[in-house]
Scaffold this active site. Sequence first.
Site, mmCIF file in Angstrom:
data_model
loop_
_atom_site.group_PDB
_atom_site.id
_atom_site.type_symbol
_atom_site.label_atom_id
_atom_site.label_comp_id
_atom_site.label_asym_id
_atom_site.label_seq_id
_atom_site.Cartn_x
_atom_site.Cartn_y
_atom_site.Cartn_z
ATOM 1 N N GLY A 101 1.054 -1.259 -0.168
ATOM 2 C CA GLY A 101 0.053 -0.165 -0.097
ATOM 3 C C GLY A 101 0.948 1.224 -0.222
ATOM 4 O O GLY A 101 1.824 1.393 0.016
ATOM 5 N N GLY A 149 -0.639 -4.596 1.019
ATOM 6 C CA GLY A 149 -1.960 -4.451 0.081
ATOM 7 C C GLY A 149 -2.161 -5.696 -1.183
ATOM 8 O O GLY A 149 -3.226 -6.296 -0.470
ATOM 9 N N GLU A 172 6.624 -5.644 7.598
ATOM 10 C CA GLU A 172 5.764 -4.359 8.007
ATOM 11 C C GLU A 172 7.449 -4.548 9.040
ATOM 12 O O GLU A 172 6.975 -2.889 9.847
ATOM 13 C CB GLU A 172 4.557 -4.523 8.335
ATOM 14 C CG GLU A 172 3.218 -4.470 7.000
ATOM 15 C CD GLU A 172 3.840 -5.538 6.375
ATOM 16 O OE1 GLU A 172 2.736 -5.806 5.556
ATOM 17 O OE2 GLU A 172 3.861 -6.946 6.783
ATOM 18 N N ASP A 180 -0.988 -6.005 8.377
ATOM 19 C CA ASP A 180 -2.168 -6.062 8.874
ATOM 20 C C ASP A 180 -2.632 -6.146 7.422
ATOM 21 O O ASP A 180 -2.620 -7.463 7.013
ATOM 22 C CB ASP A 180 -2.008 -4.158 8.391
ATOM 23 C CG ASP A 180 -1.858 -3.228 7.327
ATOM 24 O OD1 ASP A 180 -0.996 -4.048 6.247
ATOM 25 O OD2 ASP A 180 -2.278 -2.110 6.709
#
Length: 389
Positions: A101, A149, A172, A180
């Site tokens: 993302g 993402g 991450e 996430d």
Amino acid sequence: MIRHLQRYPTQNRVTQMHLRRLNTLLGHLRMAYSSSASEGVLLETINNKGVITLNRPKALNSLNLAMIRAIYPKLKEWDADPSTSLVIIKAAGDKAFCAGGDIKAVTESGKRGDRLAKEFFYEEYILNHKIATMRKPYIALVNGISMGGGVGLSAHGRYRVATEKTLFAMPETGIGLFPDVGGGYVLPRMRGQLGVFLALTGFRLKGRDVHHAGYATHFIESKQIPELEKALLDLKQPTSDVVDDVISQFHNQCQLDTDKPFILEDQEEHIDRLFAADTMEDICHSLQGDGSEWATKQLEILRKMSPTSLKITLRQLREGARLDIEDDLQMEYRMSQGCIRGHDFYEGVRALLVDKDGSPRWIPATLEEVTPEIVDDHFRPVQNDLNLK
């Protein structure tokens, strides 16, 4: 040391590869966020089938808010439309499916205190949930890099087709964030402690290994992607059973790397043992106490990551193992806002994407300094909370 190398004959080689691959991942992430945001998605209906094409190949098809806002309503429309029988998501180019993302834009927004830092995560997780609850077959053709993402756009779908070019990673913890997009739901459901290991260390999987780990449901050669897509689009009555049969036929006919062992096969027993604890301190203590070359290298890798990210990620996965997708995404939205309020997310993006010095200065700097109160703050309810029930 010789004794340890004899115990784990392939582990030193695998760990050295891991360290090199981490540096490669940093390069992929930099490429993903080097281009400006644009209308980077194509939405088509072909033979009563929905087709999504991520269309930012120069930016490794990284996901921005405009793309999320284009995809979500179309998915709702297709899922509700009786004439639409299935949905395919793919990407332009053959290097990346989606490398993540637009976190650089998110952190810039967070510094200014404007709405994007909230809206991006909020709307991305709503999209992830829609994919997870699609009534129609949702087929992700994951050819190339899939991180962050990109995992959210694929992992929740009914079918995830990987190729020899597929690269899966959730790096991450190295940028002050956490895995996430529903990682708290997906990763704990991998066998043993494999998902915990992947989340904490950012270890990357490629090709058949992506299928061995469970991220992909099927594996075919990349040159077969156009043929598979055509076979799906030409189906007259694509029921779930028919779609499953078509994809499985391609999968079963693929002989590429069938005799290749899983890259972590020799380490899985040790991963299950050394990453089983519920605190990062205990995991690090287990790695240190093991004393093998492989375990020592994993400890070195963990010490490069954000201590706060490591602690919140471990709690995320332990709690996510017991949650449904709706509650997991609500938890992750709260965590995202905790990262926006904190320090390390901005610092990780600065070190990776802005100054590119590769030397983040984490605060707190050690696991021992990350108090339970700091961790709890990432899990508390927030204003305008995400409620998917």
